[in-house]
Scaffold this motif. Structure first.
Motif, PDB file in Angstrom:
ATOM      1  N   PHE A  69       8.027   6.391   5.560  1.00  9.94           N
ATOM      2  CA  PHE A  69       8.833   5.233   5.924  1.00  9.94           C
ATOM      3  C   PHE A  69       8.534   4.802   7.345  1.00  9.94           C
ATOM      4  CE2 PHE A  69      11.253   7.284   2.574  1.00  9.94           C
ATOM      5  CZ  PHE A  69      11.548   6.203   1.754  1.00  9.94           C
ATOM      6  N   THR A  70       8.542   3.496   7.563  1.00 13.32           N
ATOM      7  CA  THR A  70       8.398   2.992   8.920  1.00 13.32           C
ATOM      8  C   THR A  70       9.737   3.171   9.619  1.00 13.32           C
ATOM      9  OG1 THR A  70       9.014   0.773   8.209  1.00 13.32           O
ATOM     10  CG2 THR A  70       6.659   1.277   8.276  1.00 13.32           C
ATOM     11  N   GLU A 107      11.693   1.089   1.346  1.00 15.74           N
ATOM     12  CA  GLU A 107      11.600   0.794   2.779  1.00 15.74           C
ATOM     13  C   GLU A 107      12.653  -0.240   3.183  1.00 15.74           C
ATOM     14  OE1 GLU A 107       7.477  -0.245   3.304  1.00 15.74           O
ATOM     15  OE2 GLU A 107       6.957   1.811   3.863  1.00 15.74           O
ATOM     16  N   LYS A 165       7.994   1.702  -3.349  1.00 21.77           N
ATOM     17  CA  LYS A 165       7.992   2.075  -1.937  1.00 21.77           C
ATOM     18  C   LYS A 165       8.515   0.920  -1.073  1.00 21.77           C
ATOM     19  CE  LYS A 165       4.941   3.165   1.881  1.00 21.77           C
ATOM     20  NZ  LYS A 165       3.585   3.297   2.363  1.00 21.77           N
TER      21      LYS A 165
END
Length: 125
Positions: free
Chosen positions: A99-100, A71, A67
């Motif tokens: 996701f940011t 990202e 992850k």
């Protein structure tokens, strides 16, 4: 010059290790490709290396490190302006990874452009 191709060669080496199922060395070589592409200013190669490393780690059952790589890939693709690729990665892992959006929302114009491109992309798919 030649320095531009070295990160790509490292990425190919990591891909070959992944195919050969040599898990011990593979992440290290992906990381080397990421570091080298960062130093050489090859943002696109860095994004691809991060994406491939993330996918590899997830396939190996290491979801959290995977992850983190994904990202980073999304952030690099966003900075590069590859908004359709960002949408593709986010769609592929929808429901699995959140996701940011820090990188995507750096400027209003890029966010509007991204929304427009994703909208057009969705209409064609």
């Amino acid at each position: 010059g030649c320095m531009t191709f070295v990160p790509m060669l490292k990425l190919l080496e990591a891909e070959q290790l992944a195919l050969d199922d040599r898990t011990g060395d593979t992440e290290k070589v992906y990381q080397t490709a990421i570091s080298m592409s960062s130093r050489s200013g090859s943002r696109l190669v860095k994004a691809i290396a991060c994406e491939r490393a993330g996918e590899y780690m997830i396939l190996c059952g290491q979801v959290e490190p995977g992850k983190e790589y994904l990202e980073k890939a999304v952030a690099e693709y966003t900075e590069y302006g590859a908004y359709v690729k960002v949408a593709q990665v986010e769609r592929k892992y929808q429901g699995q990874i959140t996701f940011t959006v820090e990188a995507a929302s750096k400027s209003t114009s890029s966010s509007k452009l991204q929304a427009y491109i994703v909208e057009k992309w969705d209409q064609t798919v």
